[in-house]
Design a protein around this motif. Structure first.
Motif, PDB file in Angstrom:
ATOM      1  N   PRO A  10      -1.599  -8.925  -2.248  1.00 13.73           N
ATOM      2  CA  PRO A  10      -2.639  -9.864  -1.835  1.00 13.73           C
ATOM      3  C   PRO A  10      -3.730  -9.207  -0.988  1.00 13.73           C
ATOM      4  CG  PRO A  10      -0.644 -10.229  -0.567  1.00 13.73           C
ATOM      5  CD  PRO A  10      -0.322  -9.204  -1.612  1.00 13.73           C
ATOM      6  N   ALA A  11      -3.431  -8.100  -0.347  1.00 10.10           N
ATOM      7  CA  ALA A  11      -4.411  -7.448   0.527  1.00 10.10           C
ATOM      8  C   ALA A  11      -5.488  -6.710  -0.257  1.00 10.10           C
ATOM      9  CB  ALA A  11      -3.699  -6.486   1.470  1.00 10.10           C
ATOM     10  N   CYS A  12      -5.131  -6.088  -1.375  1.00  6.56           N
ATOM     11  CA  CYS A  12      -6.130  -5.283  -2.088  1.00  6.56           C
ATOM     12  C   CYS A  12      -6.440  -5.803  -3.496  1.00  6.56           C
ATOM     13  CB  CYS A  12      -5.687  -3.829  -2.158  1.00  6.56           C
ATOM     14  SG  CYS A  12      -4.244  -3.527  -3.177  1.00  6.56           S
ATOM     15  N   ALA A  13      -5.870  -6.915  -3.899  1.00 11.39           N
ATOM     16  CA  ALA A  13      -6.124  -7.442  -5.245  1.00 11.39           C
ATOM     17  C   ALA A  13      -7.569  -7.910  -5.417  1.00 11.39           C
ATOM     18  CB  ALA A  13      -5.170  -8.582  -5.554  1.00 11.39           C
ATOM     19  N   THR A  14      -8.169  -8.349  -4.350  1.00 10.99           N
ATOM     20  CA  THR A  14      -9.545  -8.859  -4.441  1.00 10.99           C
ATOM     21  C   THR A  14     -10.594  -7.781  -4.186  1.00 10.99           C
ATOM     22  OG1 THR A  14      -9.454  -9.513  -2.122  1.00 10.99           O
ATOM     23  CG2 THR A  14      -8.846 -11.179  -3.751  1.00 10.99           C
ATOM     24  N   ARG A  15     -10.187  -6.587  -3.819  1.00 13.65           N
ATOM     25  CA  ARG A  15     -11.143  -5.508  -3.540  1.00 13.65           C
ATOM     26  C   ARG A  15     -11.660  -4.910  -4.840  1.00 13.65           C
ATOM     27  NH1 ARG A  15      -7.918  -2.347   1.262  1.00 13.65           N
ATOM     28  NH2 ARG A  15      -7.862  -4.099   2.691  1.00 13.65           N
ATOM     29  N   THR A  16     -12.943  -4.686  -4.880  1.00 16.33           N
ATOM     30  CA  THR A  16     -13.554  -4.103  -6.076  1.00 16.33           C
ATOM     31  C   THR A  16     -13.722  -2.601  -5.946  1.00 16.33           C
ATOM     32  OG1 THR A  16     -15.745  -4.591  -5.197  1.00 16.33           O
ATOM     33  CG2 THR A  16     -14.761  -6.223  -6.680  1.00 16.33           C
ATOM     34  N   LYS A  19     -11.588   3.161  -4.110  1.00 14.49           N
ATOM     35  CA  LYS A  19     -11.166   4.004  -2.987  1.00 14.49           C
ATOM     36  C   LYS A  19     -10.508   3.179  -1.889  1.00 14.49           C
ATOM     37  CE  LYS A  19     -13.898   8.189  -2.878  1.00 14.49           C
ATOM     38  NZ  LYS A  19     -14.880   8.956  -2.126  1.00 14.49           N
ATOM     39  N   THR A  20     -11.050   2.021  -1.615  1.00 20.04           N
ATOM     40  CA  THR A  20     -10.487   1.149  -0.591  1.00 20.04           C
ATOM     41  C   THR A  20      -9.129   0.626  -1.026  1.00 20.04           C
ATOM     42  OG1 THR A  20     -12.744   0.470  -0.085  1.00 20.04           O
ATOM     43  CG2 THR A  20     -10.992  -0.814   0.896  1.00 20.04           C
ATOM     44  N   ALA A  21      -8.990   0.291  -2.301  1.00 19.51           N
ATOM     45  CA  ALA A  21      -7.706  -0.202  -2.811  1.00 19.51           C
ATOM     46  C   ALA A  21      -6.635   0.883  -2.735  1.00 19.51           C
ATOM     47  CB  ALA A  21      -7.862  -0.690  -4.248  1.00 19.51           C
ATOM     48  N   ARG A  22      -7.007   2.132  -2.970  1.00 23.39           N
ATOM     49  CA  ARG A  22      -6.033   3.235  -2.905  1.00 23.39           C
ATOM     50  C   ARG A  22      -5.562   3.501  -1.484  1.00 23.39           C
ATOM     51  NH1 ARG A  22      -8.820   7.830  -5.351  1.00 23.39           N
ATOM     52  NH2 ARG A  22     -10.110   6.594  -6.705  1.00 23.39           N
ATOM     53  N   SER A  23      -6.372   3.141  -0.493  1.00 23.77           N
ATOM     54  CA  SER A  23      -5.993   3.376   0.901  1.00 23.77           C
ATOM     55  C   SER A  23      -5.350   2.146   1.553  1.00 23.77           C
ATOM     56  CB  SER A  23      -7.216   3.815   1.704  1.00 23.77           C
ATOM     57  OG  SER A  23      -8.178   2.783   1.724  1.00 23.77           O
ATOM     58  N   CYS A  24      -4.956   1.176   0.767  1.00 22.28           N
ATOM     59  CA  CYS A  24      -4.328  -0.043   1.286  1.00 22.28           C
ATOM     60  C   CYS A  24      -2.994   0.319   1.958  1.00 22.28           C
ATOM     61  CB  CYS A  24      -4.098  -1.042   0.153  1.00 22.28           C
ATOM     62  SG  CYS A  24      -3.256  -2.549   0.678  1.00 22.28           S
ATOM     63  N   THR A  26      -0.734  -1.962   2.962  1.00 19.45           N
ATOM     64  CA  THR A  26       0.294  -2.940   2.601  1.00 19.45           C
ATOM     65  C   THR A  26       1.115  -2.471   1.411  1.00 19.45           C
ATOM     66  OG1 THR A  26      -1.162  -4.691   3.380  1.00 19.45           O
ATOM     67  CG2 THR A  26       0.710  -5.357   2.036  1.00 19.45           C
ATOM     68  N   CYS A  27       0.436  -2.031   0.350  1.00 19.89           N
ATOM     69  CA  CYS A  27       1.145  -1.609  -0.867  1.00 19.89           C
ATOM     70  C   CYS A  27       1.108  -0.095  -1.070  1.00 19.89           C
ATOM     71  CB  CYS A  27       0.558  -2.296  -2.090  1.00 19.89           C
ATOM     72  SG  CYS A  27      -1.132  -1.794  -2.447  1.00 19.89           S
ATOM     73  N   GLU A  28       0.512   0.622  -0.115  1.00 23.43           N
ATOM     74  CA  GLU A  28       0.383   2.085  -0.162  1.00 23.43           C
ATOM     75  C   GLU A  28      -0.358   2.557  -1.410  1.00 23.43           C
ATOM     76  OE1 GLU A  28       4.357   3.474   0.342  1.00 23.43           O
ATOM     77  OE2 GLU A  28       4.450   2.790   2.412  1.00 23.43           O
ATOM     78  N   GLY A  29      -1.375   1.804  -1.829  1.00 20.95           N
ATOM     79  CA  GLY A  29      -2.229   2.196  -2.945  1.00 20.95           C
ATOM     80  C   GLY A  29      -1.673   1.918  -4.320  1.00 20.95           C
ATOM     81  N   GLU A  30      -0.501   1.321  -4.423  1.00 22.54           N
ATOM     82  CA  GLU A  30       0.098   1.042  -5.732  1.00 22.54           C
ATOM     83  C   GLU A  30      -0.487  -0.204  -6.376  1.00 22.54           C
ATOM     84  OE1 GLU A  30       4.493   0.332  -7.590  1.00 22.54           O
ATOM     85  OE2 GLU A  30       4.331   1.596  -5.826  1.00 22.54           O
ATOM     86  N   ARG A  32       0.683  -3.263  -6.052  1.00 24.24           N
ATOM     87  CA  ARG A  32       1.690  -4.315  -6.262  1.00 24.24           C
ATOM     88  C   ARG A  32       2.799  -4.175  -5.231  1.00 24.24           C
ATOM     89  NH1 ARG A  32       4.920  -2.281 -11.615  1.00 24.24           N
ATOM     90  NH2 ARG A  32       5.412  -0.223 -10.801  1.00 24.24           N
ATOM     91  N   LEU A  33       3.472  -5.284  -4.968  1.00 27.97           N
ATOM     92  CA  LEU A  33       4.571  -5.334  -4.019  1.00 27.97           C
ATOM     93  C   LEU A  33       5.842  -5.762  -4.732  1.00 27.97           C
ATOM     94  CD1 LEU A  33       2.763  -7.238  -1.141  1.00 27.97           C
ATOM     95  CD2 LEU A  33       3.269  -4.799  -1.239  1.00 27.97           C
ATOM     96  N   ILE A  34       6.980  -5.384  -4.198  1.00 27.49           N
ATOM     97  CA  ILE A  34       8.256  -5.789  -4.782  1.00 27.49           C
ATOM     98  C   ILE A  34       8.521  -7.240  -4.391  1.00 27.49           C
ATOM     99  CG2 ILE A  34      10.741  -5.390  -4.792  1.00 27.49           C
ATOM    100  CD1 ILE A  34      10.136  -2.441  -4.201  1.00 27.49           C
ATOM    101  N   ARG A  35       8.681  -8.089  -5.408  1.00 29.76           N
ATOM    102  CA  ARG A  35       8.970  -9.503  -5.164  1.00 29.76           C
ATOM    103  C   ARG A  35      10.465  -9.691  -4.915  1.00 29.76           C
ATOM    104  NH1 ARG A  35       6.959 -13.008  -9.757  1.00 29.76           N
ATOM    105  NH2 ARG A  35       8.685 -12.021 -10.787  1.00 29.76           N
ATOM    106  N   TRP A  36      11.303  -9.074  -5.740  1.00 34.23           N
ATOM    107  CA  TRP A  36      12.751  -9.065  -5.531  1.00 34.23           C
ATOM    108  C   TRP A  36      13.327  -7.816  -6.181  1.00 34.23           C
ATOM    109  CZ3 TRP A  36      15.592  -8.813  -9.917  1.00 34.23           C
ATOM    110  CH2 TRP A  36      15.066  -9.376 -11.078  1.00 34.23           C
ATOM    111  N   GLN A  37      14.526  -7.453  -5.740  1.00 28.61           N
ATOM    112  CA  GLN A  37      15.168  -6.248  -6.237  1.00 28.61           C
ATOM    113  C   GLN A  37      16.670  -6.475  -6.287  1.00 28.61           C
ATOM    114  OE1 GLN A  37      13.984  -2.504  -4.442  1.00 28.61           O
ATOM    115  NE2 GLN A  37      16.105  -2.008  -4.102  1.00 28.61           N
ATOM    116  N   ARG A  38      17.295  -6.023  -7.355  1.00 29.19           N
ATOM    117  CA  ARG A  38      18.751  -6.081  -7.505  1.00 29.19           C
ATOM    118  C   ARG A  38      19.238  -4.713  -7.950  1.00 29.19           C
ATOM    119  NH1 ARG A  38      18.220 -11.396 -10.544  1.00 29.19           N
ATOM    120  NH2 ARG A  38      18.356 -12.904  -8.892  1.00 29.19           N
ATOM    121  N   THR A  39      20.423  -4.350  -7.514  1.00 25.03           N
ATOM    122  CA  THR A  39      21.019  -3.081  -7.909  1.00 25.03           C
ATOM    123  C   THR A  39      22.325  -3.375  -8.635  1.00 25.03           C
ATOM    124  OG1 THR A  39      20.060  -2.022  -5.971  1.00 25.03           O
ATOM    125  CG2 THR A  39      21.837  -0.848  -7.070  1.00 25.03           C
ATOM    126  N   TYR A  40      22.489  -2.761  -9.806  1.00 23.58           N
ATOM    127  CA  TYR A  40      23.695  -2.918 -10.613  1.00 23.58           C
ATOM    128  C   TYR A  40      24.349  -1.559 -10.801  1.00 23.58           C
ATOM    129  CZ  TYR A  40      21.585  -7.357 -12.039  1.00 23.58           C
ATOM    130  OH  TYR A  40      21.010  -8.585 -12.048  1.00 23.58           O
TER     131      TYR A  40
END
Length: 80
Positions: A10-16, A19-24, A26-30, A32-40
């Motif tokens: 949500p922090a960098c999705a609206t940025r056009t 360079k600014t999006a890569r330096s975010c 919150t998500c470390e420039g990726e 996207r954020l992990i919504r949930w995670q499971r390990t099997y």
């Protein structure tokens, strides 16, 4: 095996500015954020090659009408 679901950052999705999006921070420039995670813990058969698909029984989501979980198909990446 780690299964993750992502959501847009949500922090960098609206940025056009790219360079600014890569330096975010919150998500470390990726972007996207992990919504949930499971390990099997799964057993992969011997002799499987990199890029080969494998079927994991009953680890997939439930059927269309709420039935039993189905099979999950994954592509295996071998790291040595």
């Amino acid at each position: 095996m780690r299964v993750r679901a992502h959501k847009p950052c949500p922090a960098c999705a609206t940025r056009t500015d790219e360079k600014t999006a890569r330096s975010c921070t919150t998500c470390e420039g990726e972007g996207r954020l992990i919504r949930w995670q499971r390990t099997y813990q799964v057993r992969i058969s011997a002799g499987i090659r990199d890029g080969q698909k494998a079927r994991l029984r009953e680890l997939g989501g439930p059927g269309k009408h709420g039935g039993a979980p189905g099979d999950m198909y994954v592509t295996v990446h071998v790291i040595r």
